[in-house]
Design a protein around this motif. Structure first.
Motif, PDB file in Angstrom:
ATOM      1  N   ALA A  25      62.334 -57.412 -20.136  1.00  0.00           N
ATOM      2  CA  ALA A  25      63.147 -57.686 -18.951  1.00  0.00           C
ATOM      3  C   ALA A  25      64.115 -58.839 -19.172  1.00  0.00           C
ATOM      4  CB  ALA A  25      62.238 -58.004 -17.761  1.00  0.00           C
ATOM      5  N   MET A  26      63.876 -59.666 -20.184  1.00  0.00           N
ATOM      6  CA  MET A  26      64.794 -60.764 -20.484  1.00  0.00           C
ATOM      7  C   MET A  26      66.139 -60.255 -20.992  1.00  0.00           C
ATOM      8  SD  MET A  26      62.220 -63.540 -22.255  1.00  0.00           S
ATOM      9  CE  MET A  26      63.502 -64.806 -22.389  1.00  0.00           C
ATOM     10  N   ARG A  27      66.220 -58.961 -21.280  1.00  0.00           N
ATOM     11  CA  ARG A  27      67.478 -58.349 -21.715  1.00  0.00           C
ATOM     12  C   ARG A  27      67.776 -57.165 -20.807  1.00  0.00           C
ATOM     13  NH1 ARG A  27      64.406 -59.924 -25.900  1.00  0.00           N
ATOM     14  NH2 ARG A  27      65.347 -61.211 -27.513  1.00  0.00           N
ATOM     15  N   THR A  28      67.923 -57.433 -19.525  1.00  0.00           N
ATOM     16  CA  THR A  28      68.055 -56.365 -18.535  1.00  0.00           C
ATOM     17  C   THR A  28      69.307 -55.522 -18.737  1.00  0.00           C
ATOM     18  OG1 THR A  28      69.096 -57.968 -17.032  1.00  0.00           O
ATOM     19  CG2 THR A  28      66.756 -57.557 -16.756  1.00  0.00           C
ATOM     20  N   ASP A  29      70.369 -56.110 -19.265  1.00  0.00           N
ATOM     21  CA  ASP A  29      71.608 -55.354 -19.448  1.00  0.00           C
ATOM     22  C   ASP A  29      72.011 -55.236 -20.916  1.00  0.00           C
ATOM     23  OD1 ASP A  29      72.207 -57.950 -19.887  1.00  0.00           O
ATOM     24  OD2 ASP A  29      73.946 -58.047 -18.552  1.00  0.00           O
ATOM     25  N   GLY A  30      71.024 -55.436 -21.809  1.00  0.00           N
ATOM     26  CA  GLY A  30      71.319 -55.349 -23.232  1.00  0.00           C
ATOM     27  C   GLY A  30      71.731 -56.678 -23.841  1.00  0.00           C
ATOM     28  N   ARG A  31      71.958 -57.688 -23.002  1.00  0.00           N
ATOM     29  CA  ARG A  31      72.307 -59.020 -23.497  1.00  0.00           C
ATOM     30  C   ARG A  31      71.245 -60.006 -23.019  1.00  0.00           C
ATOM     31  NH1 ARG A  31      76.838 -57.342 -20.785  1.00  0.00           N
ATOM     32  NH2 ARG A  31      76.463 -58.947 -19.211  1.00  0.00           N
ATOM     33  N   ARG A  32      71.144 -61.129 -23.711  1.00  0.00           N
ATOM     34  CA  ARG A  32      70.199 -62.159 -23.288  1.00  0.00           C
ATOM     35  C   ARG A  32      70.669 -62.757 -21.979  1.00  0.00           C
ATOM     36  NH1 ARG A  32      66.167 -63.631 -26.326  1.00  0.00           N
ATOM     37  NH2 ARG A  32      65.901 -65.501 -25.050  1.00  0.00           N
ATOM     38  N   ILE A  33      69.719 -63.129 -21.140  1.00  0.00           N
ATOM     39  CA  ILE A  33      70.047 -63.691 -19.842  1.00  0.00           C
ATOM     40  C   ILE A  33      70.522 -65.136 -20.006  1.00  0.00           C
ATOM     41  CG2 ILE A  33      68.410 -62.216 -18.647  1.00  0.00           C
ATOM     42  CD1 ILE A  33      66.444 -64.496 -18.633  1.00  0.00           C
ATOM     43  N   ASP A  34      71.051 -65.684 -18.925  1.00  0.00           N
ATOM     44  CA  ASP A  34      71.560 -67.048 -18.940  1.00  0.00           C
ATOM     45  C   ASP A  34      70.471 -68.020 -19.375  1.00  0.00           C
ATOM     46  OD1 ASP A  34      72.163 -69.786 -17.499  1.00  0.00           O
ATOM     47  OD2 ASP A  34      74.065 -68.696 -17.518  1.00  0.00           O
ATOM     48  N   GLU A  35      70.856 -69.012 -20.204  1.00  0.00           N
ATOM     49  CA  GLU A  35      69.876 -69.951 -20.750  1.00  0.00           C
ATOM     50  C   GLU A  35      69.207 -70.786 -19.665  1.00  0.00           C
ATOM     51  OE1 GLU A  35      68.500 -70.360 -23.680  1.00  0.00           O
ATOM     52  OE2 GLU A  35      69.561 -68.562 -24.296  1.00  0.00           O
ATOM     53  N   ARG A  36      69.849 -70.914 -18.499  1.00  0.00           N
ATOM     54  CA  ARG A  36      69.213 -71.656 -17.413  1.00  0.00           C
ATOM     55  C   ARG A  36      68.070 -70.882 -16.773  1.00  0.00           C
ATOM     56  NH1 ARG A  36      74.713 -73.127 -14.310  1.00  0.00           N
ATOM     57  NH2 ARG A  36      75.268 -71.165 -15.354  1.00  0.00           N
ATOM     58  N   VAL A  37      68.088 -69.567 -16.918  1.00  0.00           N
ATOM     59  CA  VAL A  37      67.043 -68.723 -16.343  1.00  0.00           C
ATOM     60  C   VAL A  37      66.007 -68.332 -17.392  1.00  0.00           C
ATOM     61  CG1 VAL A  37      66.597 -66.573 -15.079  1.00  0.00           C
ATOM     62  CG2 VAL A  37      68.697 -67.857 -14.658  1.00  0.00           C
ATOM     63  N   ALA A  38      66.402 -68.317 -18.659  1.00  0.00           N
ATOM     64  CA  ALA A  38      65.500 -67.882 -19.733  1.00  0.00           C
ATOM     65  C   ALA A  38      64.163 -68.622 -19.746  1.00  0.00           C
ATOM     66  CB  ALA A  38      66.197 -68.013 -21.085  1.00  0.00           C
ATOM     67  N   PRO A  39      64.130 -69.953 -19.536  1.00  0.00           N
ATOM     68  CA  PRO A  39      62.824 -70.623 -19.537  1.00  0.00           C
ATOM     69  C   PRO A  39      61.866 -70.100 -18.478  1.00  0.00           C
ATOM     70  CG  PRO A  39      64.588 -72.234 -19.740  1.00  0.00           C
ATOM     71  CD  PRO A  39      65.237 -70.923 -19.428  1.00  0.00           C
ATOM     72  N   TYR A  40      62.404 -69.647 -17.355  1.00  0.00           N
ATOM     73  CA  TYR A  40      61.552 -69.111 -16.304  1.00  0.00           C
ATOM     74  C   TYR A  40      60.900 -67.800 -16.760  1.00  0.00           C
ATOM     75  CZ  TYR A  40      63.690 -72.514 -13.140  1.00  0.00           C
ATOM     76  OH  TYR A  40      64.101 -73.685 -12.544  1.00  0.00           O
ATOM     77  N   TYR A  41      61.663 -66.972 -17.448  1.00  0.00           N
ATOM     78  CA  TYR A  41      61.107 -65.729 -17.982  1.00  0.00           C
ATOM     79  C   TYR A  41      60.037 -66.012 -19.031  1.00  0.00           C
ATOM     80  CZ  TYR A  41      64.193 -62.293 -15.785  1.00  0.00           C
ATOM     81  OH  TYR A  41      64.812 -61.480 -14.877  1.00  0.00           O
TER      82      TYR A  41
END
Length: 332
Positions: A217-233
């Protein structure tokens, strides 16, 4: 956009604030068009195929994903389709009635598009935990968009699964203490242990896929999510792995306890068999000797009515006393 007939909940987030909520689902597309930087949460409560088809056209949802969202008891999974991601998860809760535990499972499907998170609840459940999680860090919706909304959903689900595992661990302590006492445990205690083993197996099925699902789910659209949200994942993924480890430990633990009780039952049975064999030997030797010499001696009152009644009463009383003794020891 046609409005679905099922109960719905709606929220529109823009730049970290809620700019609209509670509006009809049929207005969702218009709201997104009027707010180019906003993201939408649309919740459908037990929709049918017609309800989902009404939502599918404006958000371009894949027919196979729609079919999975309607069907019950789908396995936890995450699948990618052109333009959106579909996932299916289970929120868990353990409730107790006396000594009996019950597992409540709420199946939740979700469509993750570029600007919308559409959740489908197939059974009654409370959405307040999701909303509270989003509101606690609402400013991150400006950075993470729909990815942050998906994080809130996964975080609540994983936290509920971990709480269910902890509840099972507490129940395991009580059953373990009763099962490992000296001597075989009573049947009701063993049945509680077997029921708990089945419950742990039932919990394991929706919990085991969660770490990989969160990672995907950290790559919901094929790209890595924003680094500000990544730690939460990453935090949710860590909690998911901890939950899996806890459930696996519980499964091994209850298996070990039940095996230990089974071994103790064998020890008790062997001890009982040894005692019965010893008494049988004590009785068998005099019986064999008297039988060999044919010693059928007249008993007191032989040939008399009162003697017959007395001997019959002694035989009956001996049999009854032996029955009661064996019944009290649990052998009958």
């Amino acid at each position: 956009m046609n409005a679905p007939s099922c109960p719905t909940q709606t929220r529109l987030y823009e730049n970290g604030t809620v700019v609209a909520e509670g509006f009809p689902a049929g207005e969702a597309a218009e709201k997104l068009a009027a707010h180019p930087d906003a993201v939408l949460w649309l919740d459908l409560d037990d929709p049918d195929m017609a309800d989902l088809e009404a939502v599918a056209e404006p958000f371009r949802l894949h027919p196979l994903a729609i079919e999975d969202a309607v069907q019950d008891h789908e396995a936890p999974k995450l699948q990618r389709y052109p333009g959106h991601v579909f996932l299916n998860v289970y929120a868990l809760e353990i409730t107790a009635t006396g000594d009996r535990l019950r597992l409540d499972k709420q199946e939740i499907s979700a469509f993750v598009t570029e600007r919308a998170l559409i959740t489908v609840r197939k059974s009654p459940s409370d959405t307040k935990p999701f909303v509270q999680r989003w509101d606690a860090d609402a400013e991150l919706t400006g950075a993470g968009g729909v990815s942050f909304l998906l994080y809130g959903l996964l975080s609540v689900v994983v936290d509920g699964q971990f709480a269910a595992a902890q509840r099972l661990d507490s129940a395991m302590d009580a059953i373990e203490d009763a099962l490992i006492e000296e001597g075989a445990a009573p049947r009701p205690v063993r049945m509680r242990g077997v029921a708990l083993r089945k419950l742990v197996a039932t919990v394991r099925r929706p919990v085991a896929p969660m770490p990989d699902l969160v990672s995907q789910a950290m790559r919901t659209d094929g790209r890595r999510i924003d680094e500000r949200v990544a730690p939460y994942y990453r935090d949710v993924e860590d909690h998911a792995r901890h939950t899996v480890d806890e459930v696996e430990h519980l499964r091994d633990r209850i298996e070990g306890v039940l095996q230990a009780d089974l071994a103790e039952q064998g020890n008790v049975l062997n001890d009982t068999t040894r005692k019965l064999a010893a008494w049988a030997a004590v009785i068998a030797v005099p019986t064999a000797l008297t039988g060999y010499f044919g010693q059928n001696l007249p008993y007191p009152g032989y040939g008399q009515t009162w003697g017959f009644v007395l001997s019959t009463a002694i035989i009956a009383a001996s049999a009854l006393g032996l029955y009661l003794y064996l019944r009290r020891r649990g052998w009958l």
